[in-house]
Design a protein around this motif. Structure first.
Motif, PDB file in Angstrom:
ATOM      1  N   HIS A  77     -71.579 -48.781 -66.883  1.00  0.00           N
ATOM      2  CA  HIS A  77     -71.054 -47.424 -66.990  1.00  0.00           C
ATOM      3  C   HIS A  77     -71.339 -46.641 -65.710  1.00  0.00           C
ATOM      4  CE1 HIS A  77     -71.128 -47.576 -71.656  1.00  0.00           C
ATOM      5  NE2 HIS A  77     -69.940 -47.917 -71.177  1.00  0.00           N
ATOM      6  N   VAL A  78     -70.283 -46.096 -65.131  1.00  0.00           N
ATOM      7  CA  VAL A  78     -70.396 -45.313 -63.894  1.00  0.00           C
ATOM      8  C   VAL A  78     -70.136 -43.856 -64.251  1.00  0.00           C
ATOM      9  CG1 VAL A  78     -69.525 -44.958 -61.567  1.00  0.00           C
ATOM     10  CG2 VAL A  78     -69.636 -47.275 -62.524  1.00  0.00           C
ATOM     11  N   SER A  80     -80.279 -48.945 -69.528  1.00  0.00           N
ATOM     12  CA  SER A  80     -80.218 -48.062 -70.694  1.00  0.00           C
ATOM     13  C   SER A  80     -78.907 -47.316 -70.849  1.00  0.00           C
ATOM     14  CB  SER A  80     -81.361 -47.039 -70.634  1.00  0.00           C
ATOM     15  OG  SER A  80     -81.231 -46.218 -69.479  1.00  0.00           O
ATOM     16  N   ASP A  81     -78.121 -47.168 -69.780  1.00  0.00           N
ATOM     17  CA  ASP A  81     -76.866 -46.435 -69.900  1.00  0.00           C
ATOM     18  C   ASP A  81     -75.647 -47.353 -69.865  1.00  0.00           C
ATOM     19  OD1 ASP A  81     -77.264 -47.104 -67.266  1.00  0.00           O
ATOM     20  OD2 ASP A  81     -76.510 -45.220 -66.451  1.00  0.00           O
ATOM     21  N   ASP A  82     -75.871 -48.675 -70.010  1.00  0.00           N
ATOM     22  CA  ASP A  82     -74.789 -49.639 -70.066  1.00  0.00           C
ATOM     23  C   ASP A  82     -74.764 -50.295 -71.439  1.00  0.00           C
ATOM     24  OD1 ASP A  82     -74.374 -49.044 -67.384  1.00  0.00           O
ATOM     25  OD2 ASP A  82     -75.644 -50.696 -66.695  1.00  0.00           O
ATOM     26  N   VAL A  83     -73.811 -51.197 -71.658  1.00  0.00           N
ATOM     27  CA  VAL A  83     -73.727 -51.895 -72.944  1.00  0.00           C
ATOM     28  C   VAL A  83     -73.311 -53.345 -72.725  1.00  0.00           C
ATOM     29  CG1 VAL A  83     -73.224 -49.840 -74.339  1.00  0.00           C
ATOM     30  CG2 VAL A  83     -71.334 -51.153 -73.313  1.00  0.00           C
ATOM     31  N   LEU A  84     -73.653 -54.176 -73.720  1.00  0.00           N
ATOM     32  CA  LEU A  84     -73.146 -55.534 -73.790  1.00  0.00           C
ATOM     33  C   LEU A  84     -71.919 -55.540 -74.696  1.00  0.00           C
ATOM     34  CD1 LEU A  84     -76.448 -57.597 -74.284  1.00  0.00           C
ATOM     35  CD2 LEU A  84     -75.247 -57.084 -72.151  1.00  0.00           C
ATOM     36  N   GLU A 134     -65.505 -46.570 -65.379  1.00  0.00           N
ATOM     37  CA  GLU A 134     -65.624 -45.198 -64.894  1.00  0.00           C
ATOM     38  C   GLU A 134     -65.524 -44.234 -66.079  1.00  0.00           C
ATOM     39  OE1 GLU A 134     -65.825 -44.075 -61.670  1.00  0.00           O
ATOM     40  OE2 GLU A 134     -65.586 -45.946 -60.543  1.00  0.00           O
ATOM     41  N   LEU A 135     -66.483 -43.356 -66.202  1.00  0.00           N
ATOM     42  CA  LEU A 135     -66.480 -42.377 -67.286  1.00  0.00           C
ATOM     43  C   LEU A 135     -66.340 -40.974 -66.709  1.00  0.00           C
ATOM     44  CD1 LEU A 135     -69.344 -43.889 -69.471  1.00  0.00           C
ATOM     45  CD2 LEU A 135     -66.883 -44.093 -69.828  1.00  0.00           C
ATOM     46  N   GLY A 146     -62.595 -43.971 -68.457  1.00  0.00           N
ATOM     47  CA  GLY A 146     -62.523 -45.277 -69.100  1.00  0.00           C
ATOM     48  C   GLY A 146     -61.919 -46.362 -68.245  1.00  0.00           C
ATOM     49  N   ARG A 147     -61.566 -46.042 -67.008  1.00  0.00           N
ATOM     50  CA  ARG A 147     -60.989 -47.050 -66.109  1.00  0.00           C
ATOM     51  C   ARG A 147     -61.999 -48.163 -65.849  1.00  0.00           C
ATOM     52  NH1 ARG A 147     -60.697 -46.335 -59.669  1.00  0.00           N
ATOM     53  NH2 ARG A 147     -59.315 -48.053 -59.118  1.00  0.00           N
ATOM     54  N   GLU A 148     -61.538 -49.410 -65.926  1.00  0.00           N
ATOM     55  CA  GLU A 148     -62.420 -50.550 -65.757  1.00  0.00           C
ATOM     56  C   GLU A 148     -62.050 -51.336 -64.507  1.00  0.00           C
ATOM     57  OE1 GLU A 148     -62.630 -52.881 -69.303  1.00  0.00           O
ATOM     58  OE2 GLU A 148     -63.848 -51.385 -70.351  1.00  0.00           O
ATOM     59  N   ILE A 149     -63.061 -51.644 -63.700  1.00  0.00           N
ATOM     60  CA  ILE A 149     -62.865 -52.370 -62.453  1.00  0.00           C
ATOM     61  C   ILE A 149     -63.741 -53.626 -62.504  1.00  0.00           C
ATOM     62  CG2 ILE A 149     -63.005 -52.273 -59.943  1.00  0.00           C
ATOM     63  CD1 ILE A 149     -63.014 -49.192 -60.231  1.00  0.00           C
ATOM     64  N   PRO A 150     -63.143 -54.811 -62.492  1.00  0.00           N
ATOM     65  CA  PRO A 150     -63.947 -56.041 -62.514  1.00  0.00           C
ATOM     66  C   PRO A 150     -64.778 -56.171 -61.238  1.00  0.00           C
ATOM     67  CG  PRO A 150     -61.647 -56.493 -63.068  1.00  0.00           C
ATOM     68  CD  PRO A 150     -61.701 -55.095 -62.526  1.00  0.00           C
TER      69      PRO A 150
END
Length: 559
Positions: free
Chosen positions: A239-240, A121-125, A153-154, A157-161
């Motif tokens: 989302h973290v 519920s707290d993530d997105v496609l 990371e919120l 907005g940093r994104e880690i694959p």
């Protein structure tokens, strides 16, 4: 990813329902996917998750939202959304399940499309995710299609694959054992499953309060020997939210029960695959535990209470004692395996700072570098059974080189002092000549100014030092990680991070002139030591930035 609360487990069934470019082209009849969204008390985010699934287009036949007996208005919000969206169905569970498994099982039971996938519920496609997965699944006739998940990371907005190497390029695998690394990707949400495949093999999630249910579900999927397709497309955004009031299970690691749950999930996943005759995959499950889980918790061990550390040490030793010798010796120089060998050799917690550094990425092995009476490299003189002779054979660019770093911040100029330690003669043999220095902003990977410094050997031959200026004014506000590349005489290199040294005098905040914004502006700089012991910087520009940094720090302390 949000988990259900820690309530008493319940298996009460749910009530009846109420009202990127694709890697391969989708087929003509597109409405073939059911997206199962699960949530509990997440009214702030669940609508975004549902909308991201509906926005995938006509490839999605239905979105099944399973509300796990929420008390914050989530259920009513979902019903309102469903009233205006015929593709959205809502399932209201009568009793909170205490976990993520039971709601997902409800979704599998309710799915009416040939394919099913899961969304928290707290993530997105991301846009195009379902098209990419479905097109590949249809083109190759596979039971499971998997794509890249990124951890966002919120609020930064940093994104880690996640498991980037596994999804570096497209692949079709006739059997999971062709790619044992599949066992390392324990997420269920970045995959599209044939619904009939799950049902025919009775593949379900553990029910009730079962943390890390993904690990067990993934093992059950792999044990059923599906054909698997991999695509490099990003198909899921995790989302973290570390400052959330209720941390997700994977982030809430402060209680020893969390570690026990993780080891139990790993144990069950291993046994599922071993009992299915998939020994290579079972061994990969243990390899993932050593390289990922064990290292992550070891990095945090010094932050815990003495009671937690003792309980963690005892539990981990008991769990590792069931491992085969090959699990620990197949690649003895791997940091996780060396940590495990130290744990098994010592009945009480010890060498926590040194183990923390070994658990860093890349690993660092700090001195002292002891030898047994016959000259064999060993962990320490009182643990001679933990031998390190493998370091004598590995190439220098793969060794856990240890570099100390001191950052001396001054208004008239900042200098970075580095010290590279010898490692059983291997550094001298490789001949370190220089080090490349760069600070990388954690939020987006942006690189600050680079510098190069010569490495000079000391008179005793067991240290090499380098000093280089750091232009702090070129670093924009943010968090900056120090990255180094050691260069050796033969042209090879070793990427490392640096161990932060110095007391509070070297790691305290300082205000220096900010030349980018005029002589009256200041830059607030705080060198600090990360959980893994590495040197990093926080910077904020101007008095307003200083106030914001202080406010956030106070909030963390109060939290």
């Amino acid at each position: 990813m949000t988990a259900s609360p820690r309530t008493a487990p319940a298996t009460t069934p749910a009530t009846a329902p109420t009202t990127a470019p694709a890697t391969a082209p989708a087929t003509a009849h597109r409405a073939k996917v059911s997206v199962v969204v699960i949530g509990y008390d997440d009214a702030a985010h669940v609508a975004d998750a549902v909308r991201s699934a509906l926005a995938q287009g006509d490839a999605v036949r239905e979105v099944i939202a399973v509300d796990d007996c929420s008390t914050d208005g989530s259920a009513a919000l979902l019903d309102t959304l469903a009233a205006g969206e015929p593709r959205l169905r809502v399932i209201h569970r009568a009793v909170n399940s205490g976990g993520c498994g039971s709601p997902r099982n409800d979704g599998i039971d309710a799915a009416g499309a040939p394919y099913v996938m899961f969304l928290d519920s707290d993530d997105v496609l991301p846009p195009g995710a379902v098209d990419a997965l479905l097109g590949t699944a249809e083109a190759h006739g596979v039971q499971v299609t998997a794509g890249l998940c990124v951890r966002r990371e919120l609020p930064s907005g940093r994104e880690i694959p996640w498991e980037r190497a596994l999804y570096a390029g497209p692949a079709v695998l006739p059997h999971p054992s062709r790619r044992p690394r599949l066992a390392h990707d324990t997420l269920c949400v970045n995959k599209l499953y044939r619904t009939d495949f799950l049902r025919e093999h009775g593949i379900r999630f553990p029910v009730g309060h079962y943390p890390y249910e993904d690990c067990v579900f993934t093992a059950r999927v792999l044990a059923a020997a599906p054909r698997v397709a991999l695509i490099p497309d990003t198909v899921y955004v995790w989302h973290v939210r570390r400052d959330a009031e209720r941390l997700s299970i994977s982030l809430d690691r402060s209680d020893i029960s969390n570690w026990r749950a993780r080891t139990e999930a790993n144990r069950e996943a291993y046994e599922i695959l071993l009992n299915a005759g998939e020994k290579r995959l079972a061994r990969a499950v243990r390899a993932k535990f050593l390289d990922h889980d064990l290292r992550m918790y070891t990095r945090e061990l010094e932050l815990r209470t003495a009671g937690y550390r003792r309980a963690w040490w005892d539990h981990t030793r008991a769990y590792l004692s069931a491992f085969d010798a090959a699990d620990l010796t197949l690649n003895p120089s791997a940091p996780g395996r060396l940590i495990a060998r130290v744990l098994l050799a010592s009945p009480a917690p010890r060498d926590l700072p040194r183990l923390r550094e070994l658990a860093a990425r890349p690993a660092r092995l700090l001195p002292p570098y002891a030898r047994a009476s016959d000259g064999t490299p060993v962990w320490s003189s009182d643990l001679p059974q933990v031998t390190l002779e493998h370091f004598l054979e590995r190439p220098a660019h793969l060794l856990p080189a240890a570099v100390d770093a001191e950052l001396r911040v001054r208004a008239r100029g900042t200098r970075l002092r580095l010290r590279l330690h010898e490692l059983y003669g291997r550094m001298a043999e490789a001949g370190p000549v220089a080090v490349d220095v760069v600070f990388t902003r954690r939020e987006d990977g942006h690189e600050g100014p680079r510098s190069e410094a010569r490495l000079l050997a000391d008179r005793y031959g067991d240290l090499w030092t380098a000093t280089t200026p750091v232009e702090l004014s070129a670093l924009e506000p943010g968090t900056w990680d120090l990255r180094l590349n050691l260069r050796f005489r033969d042209g090879t290199g070793r990427e490392v991070t640096a161990h932060a040294v110095g007391g509070s005098g070297l790691l305290r905040r300082r205000a220096v002139p900010d030349v980018r914004h005029g002589v009256r502006s200041v830059l607030l700089v705080q060198p600090y030591r990360t959980h893994a012991g590495s040197l990093a910087l926080r910077t904020a520009s101007g008095w307003r930035g200083m106030t914001e940094v202080l406010r956030r720090r106070l909030g963390r302390l109060l939290h």
